[in-house]
Design a protein around this motif. Structure first.
Motif, PDB file in Angstrom:
ATOM      1  N   LEU A 101      -2.779  -9.090  -0.724  1.00  0.00           N
ATOM      2  CA  LEU A 101      -2.872  -8.719   0.684  1.00  0.00           C
ATOM      3  C   LEU A 101      -3.768  -9.699   1.446  1.00  0.00           C
ATOM      4  N   THR A 123      -9.331 -12.234   8.532  1.00  0.00           N
ATOM      5  CA  THR A 123      -8.626 -11.702   7.359  1.00  0.00           C
ATOM      6  C   THR A 123      -9.325 -10.445   6.858  1.00  0.00           C
ATOM      7  N   VAL A 159      -4.659   0.006  -0.861  1.00  0.00           N
ATOM      8  CA  VAL A 159      -4.266  -1.361  -1.203  1.00  0.00           C
ATOM      9  C   VAL A 159      -4.133  -1.447  -2.718  1.00  0.00           C
ATOM     10  N   ILE A 185      -2.375 -11.946   4.538  1.00  0.00           N
ATOM     11  CA  ILE A 185      -2.991 -11.873   5.872  1.00  0.00           C
ATOM     12  C   ILE A 185      -3.460 -13.261   6.303  1.00  0.00           C
ATOM     13  N   ALA A 228      -9.162  -2.847   8.265  1.00  0.00           N
ATOM     14  CA  ALA A 228      -8.383  -1.979   9.156  1.00  0.00           C
ATOM     15  C   ALA A 228      -7.191  -1.403   8.400  1.00  0.00           C
ATOM     16  N   TYR A 229      -6.544  -2.214   7.582  1.00  0.00           N
ATOM     17  CA  TYR A 229      -5.409  -1.742   6.788  1.00  0.00           C
ATOM     18  C   TYR A 229      -5.868  -0.690   5.782  1.00  0.00           C
ATOM     19  N   GLN A 230      -7.016  -0.945   5.133  1.00  0.00           N
ATOM     20  CA  GLN A 230      -7.527   0.000   4.139  1.00  0.00           C
ATOM     21  C   GLN A 230      -7.875   1.350   4.747  1.00  0.00           C
ATOM     22  N   THR A 254      -6.059   2.931   6.672  1.00  0.00           N
ATOM     23  CA  THR A 254      -4.829   3.705   6.845  1.00  0.00           C
ATOM     24  C   THR A 254      -3.977   3.787   5.587  1.00  0.00           C
ATOM     25  N   ALA A 255      -4.185   2.899   4.633  1.00  0.00           N
ATOM     26  CA  ALA A 255      -3.352   2.892   3.440  1.00  0.00           C
ATOM     27  C   ALA A 255      -4.134   2.366   2.245  1.00  0.00           C
ATOM     28  N   GLY A 260       0.821  -1.201   0.000  1.00  0.00           N
ATOM     29  CA  GLY A 260       0.000   0.000   0.000  1.00  0.00           C
ATOM     30  C   GLY A 260       0.844   1.235   0.000  1.00  0.00           C
ATOM     31  N   ARG A 305      -8.841  -7.477   9.279  1.00  0.00           N
ATOM     32  CA  ARG A 305      -7.506  -6.874   9.139  1.00  0.00           C
ATOM     33  C   ARG A 305      -7.354  -6.142   7.809  1.00  0.00           C
ATOM     34  N   LEU A 306      -7.959  -6.667   6.755  1.00  0.00           N
ATOM     35  CA  LEU A 306      -7.927  -5.992   5.463  1.00  0.00           C
ATOM     36  C   LEU A 306      -8.590  -4.621   5.568  1.00  0.00           C
TER      37      LEU A 306
END
Length: 183
Positions: A70, A51, A64, A74, A57-59, A61-62, A8, A54-55
């Motif tokens: 990803l 999964t 993808v 994960i 949560a990641y999205q 902040t950044a 990301g 977490r995907l």
């Protein structure tokens, strides 16, 4: 995804609240991948749900670049964690009468999506309506206090609050959510 493994990059402010959802083909492939590496299918469902959590949560902040890569990275890490935990402890059957007080992963995800939808709706509101709504609901100020500080009538402040709620309900309804049901 670049060849260096970057998953990301920093999001733009408008993208920070946008979630991409895996399509049905990716969801099916991920489920098969996880299930083929576990003995208990119920554990597989948990790994797939985690999964996605977490995907998303990641999205938040950044951005993808390659959702498939990803998701599988994960899931692979979660499977490793699952196998390590299984080696450390024996499997214990729990009585169905024991109820977890925490919300389910699906419910947590639904509420996170609702927050994203409402934040987007707040950004789209006229500035005065948003300001009045935030003062009333977030800051907890009384209607008369808001009216005095903005040199408005109390009725005008109340109308802005009602319309803000209508905007939020409408944004949620467009995506199949209701404020009352929480889903």
């Amino acid at each position: 995804m670049s060849s260096r493994g970057s998953l990301g990059e920093e999001p733009s402010p408008a993208h920070a609240l946008t979630l991409e959802y895996p399509d049905a083909a990716l969801a099916g492939a991920l489920r098969r991948f996880v299930q083929s590496r576990l003995d208990h299918h119920a554990d597989g469902d948990d790994v797939v749900q985690e999964t996605y959590l977490r995907l998303f949560a990641y999205q938040a902040t950044a951005r993808v670049n390659d959702m498939k890569a990803l998701c599988f990275a994960i899931a692979r890490n979660l499977l490793l964690d699952h196998h390590r935990a299984a080696r450390r402890s024996a499997h214990v059957e729990l009585d169905d009468a024991i109820v977890c007080q925490q919300p389910t992963a699906d419910r947590v995800l639904a509420f996170r999506r609702a927050v994203v939808i409402m934040a987007d709706a707040l950004e789209r509101m006229p500035p005065l309506r948003r300001e009045i709504f935030l003062r009333k609901r977030l800051d907890g100020l009384r209607t008369d206090t808001i009216a005095k500080s903005l040199d408005m009538s109390m009725a005008a402040v109340e109308k802005h609050v009602v319309r803000a709620f209508q905007d939020l309900r409408g944004a949620l309804a467009k995506r199949g959510f209701t404020m009352e049901a929480g889903a």
